[in-house]
Motif scaffolding. Sequence first.
Motif, PDB file in Angstrom:
ATOM      1  N   ARG A 266     -65.180  65.053  58.982  1.00 26.38           N
ATOM      2  CA  ARG A 266     -64.513  66.016  59.862  1.00 26.38           C
ATOM      3  C   ARG A 266     -62.992  65.932  59.778  1.00 26.38           C
ATOM      4  O   ARG A 266     -62.284  66.241  60.746  1.00 26.38           O
ATOM      5  N   LYS A 267     -62.508  65.451  58.658  1.00 27.77           N
ATOM      6  CA  LYS A 267     -61.077  65.390  58.363  1.00 27.77           C
ATOM      7  C   LYS A 267     -60.298  64.431  59.260  1.00 27.77           C
ATOM      8  O   LYS A 267     -59.066  64.334  59.150  1.00 27.77           O
ATOM      9  N   VAL A 268     -60.979  63.705  60.137  1.00 25.41           N
ATOM     10  CA  VAL A 268     -60.269  62.776  61.021  1.00 25.41           C
ATOM     11  C   VAL A 268     -60.755  61.331  60.857  1.00 25.41           C
ATOM     12  O   VAL A 268     -59.983  60.394  61.034  1.00 25.41           O
ATOM     13  N   TRP A 269     -62.034  61.153  60.553  1.00 27.07           N
ATOM     14  CA  TRP A 269     -62.562  59.818  60.307  1.00 27.07           C
ATOM     15  C   TRP A 269     -62.511  59.529  58.807  1.00 27.07           C
ATOM     16  O   TRP A 269     -62.797  60.392  57.989  1.00 27.07           O
ATOM     17  N   ASP A 270     -62.155  58.305  58.450  1.00 34.53           N
ATOM     18  CA  ASP A 270     -62.230  57.881  57.051  1.00 34.53           C
ATOM     19  C   ASP A 270     -62.865  56.504  56.984  1.00 34.53           C
ATOM     20  O   ASP A 270     -62.796  55.722  57.948  1.00 34.53           O
ATOM     21  N   TYR A 271     -63.482  56.225  55.857  1.00 35.29           N
ATOM     22  CA  TYR A 271     -64.190  54.963  55.710  1.00 35.29           C
ATOM     23  C   TYR A 271     -64.160  54.515  54.252  1.00 35.29           C
ATOM     24  O   TYR A 271     -64.016  55.313  53.325  1.00 35.29           O
ATOM     25  N   GLU A 272     -64.300  53.219  54.056  1.00 36.19           N
ATOM     26  CA  GLU A 272     -64.421  52.632  52.727  1.00 36.19           C
ATOM     27  C   GLU A 272     -65.193  51.332  52.841  1.00 36.19           C
ATOM     28  O   GLU A 272     -64.975  50.545  53.768  1.00 36.19           O
ATOM     29  N   SER A 273     -66.109  51.127  51.929  1.00 31.97           N
ATOM     30  CA  SER A 273     -66.853  49.875  51.883  1.00 31.97           C
ATOM     31  C   SER A 273     -67.108  49.525  50.425  1.00 31.97           C
ATOM     32  O   SER A 273     -67.353  50.405  49.599  1.00 31.97           O
ATOM     33  N   GLU A 274     -67.022  48.244  50.135  1.00 30.74           N
ATOM     34  CA  GLU A 274     -67.246  47.776  48.773  1.00 30.74           C
ATOM     35  C   GLU A 274     -67.929  46.417  48.799  1.00 30.74           C
ATOM     36  O   GLU A 274     -67.547  45.538  49.577  1.00 30.74           O
ATOM     37  N   GLY A 275     -68.944  46.272  47.971  1.00 28.54           N
ATOM     38  CA  GLY A 275     -69.619  44.997  47.822  1.00 28.54           C
ATOM     39  C   GLY A 275     -69.809  44.680  46.353  1.00 28.54           C
ATOM     40  O   GLY A 275     -70.035  45.574  45.534  1.00 28.54           O
ATOM     41  N   ALA A 276     -69.706  43.398  46.017  1.00 29.54           N
ATOM     42  CA  ALA A 276     -69.837  42.987  44.619  1.00 29.54           C
ATOM     43  C   ALA A 276     -70.478  41.610  44.552  1.00 29.54           C
ATOM     44  O   ALA A 276     -70.214  40.746  45.392  1.00 29.54           O
ATOM     45  N   MET A 277     -71.320  41.416  43.537  1.00 33.03           N
ATOM     46  CA  MET A 277     -71.962  40.124  43.292  1.00 33.03           C
ATOM     47  C   MET A 277     -71.624  39.678  41.882  1.00 33.03           C
ATOM     48  O   MET A 277     -71.548  40.501  40.959  1.00 33.03           O
TER      49      MET A 277
END
Length: 457
Positions: A266-277
């Motif tokens: 909705r142009k107001v919330w932003d997110y980022e997630s990263e996982g690595a093994m």
Amino acid sequence: MSRPVFLYVVLLFACGGALPAQCIVNNPGGSKVNPNRPSEAETPAAAFSPLSVVNQHLPDWLCFTAGYRTRFEGYSGNNFLSSSDEYLLTRFRLGALISPASKFKIFVETQDTDAFFKTPPRAPPYQETWDLRRAYVDLGNVQEGHWGFRVGRQDLNFEDGRLVGTSYWRNASRGWDAVEAVTNWSRVSLTAFAASPVVLYSNGLSHHQQGNNLHGLDGKLTKLLPGGVVEPFLFWRLTPGLKTEEGTPGKLDEKTIGLRIGGTVRKVWDYESEGAMQVGHLGTDNIHAWGWLGIGGYTFQNARFKTRVFAEYDYASGDKNPKDGARNTFDTLYPNVHDHLGTADQFSWQNLKTVRGGVRVWLRKNWIVAGMWGDFRLANPTDSFYNSSGAMVARDPKGLSGTHIGTEFDVETAYRFDRNLEFGAGVGHIVPGEFLKHTQHPAAYTYPFIMMSYNFF
């Protein structure tokens, strides 16, 4: 310090079907890549560009790029001990883009960096005499076409630079001797590469270390999440000349597999997630490590000043026993070192638990002021605290010194007068925690800077 006169020689050749060459290359002048920097869309175009006048009088298949950056910075409390330094960094880059055909381009760029007033030794990444920064050939269209190949010295940036990047903040930033194949479609893009990081020399042509290789696959799926991207990746690192936990010579053979997602709602919330093994081995040592991060933000669009607030958590595994033949410390590979874990750049995504928060305010579309806070702790108390270059700063193998490394407070501002001219300033301050004090590193660390960059095209 005197410098040799720079002579730029380009071998030109005829090719049928020549098309206009656009002087658009990945970050040609080397501006700072930073979320606290106004975007291109929010910055006005330059009314005048010196090289544009020159390029307009050149053949359609040839144009030049140039960029200059200067930054005055310093530090006190290096390695959280009583040492300090102040110096002026300058960097100049000059490039030529040759496009004799629509699907054939050559880009060559040189670099010269200086570190005035710095305590010796003045060596990379602070200072190097004229060097070949980039020199590659493109077949197809690497950035937007359905297919493309890039061969030669180039930049690599994946996963927002957290694991593989060029590190533009450094005065003499890292390059790669690489072969890269790219395919781009409406729903998916895929990049495969084989590369070796360039080892920078103070003088003369820099070269990569033989046998030090990084291979990778990186995909971007743009339609799986509304307003987001899903980015699976696989990196295979091969590095000779390292030592096992017992101190015997060995070769690193390490695979990193992971997934990154990010986007807006909705142009107001932003997110980022990263996982690595990570799995593999270094000589007789077995590798098993992992890292994870999550970031969430909200932007107040209708406030008097557009404002974004964010919260972040980072985790990277550590090693319990330095002599058991099992390596559990997460390896950050070749990251961009600036502003992922604070302005002061004293923390690496290794044996780390981090809670961060901050606010970013747009005083104008092209002027941002930001403030951040971060709390840093060891993931495993018997492993080391590692700095942003991955070097060990302190360790208590008995795990009796606690886990709290320190708390960081940052303030930054970036003002882009136009797309050519930019100013920035900031300061990062770290208050040492119980772990640093108990391991005889009690000094607070402070890193101030003020900078200016200008692209001539």
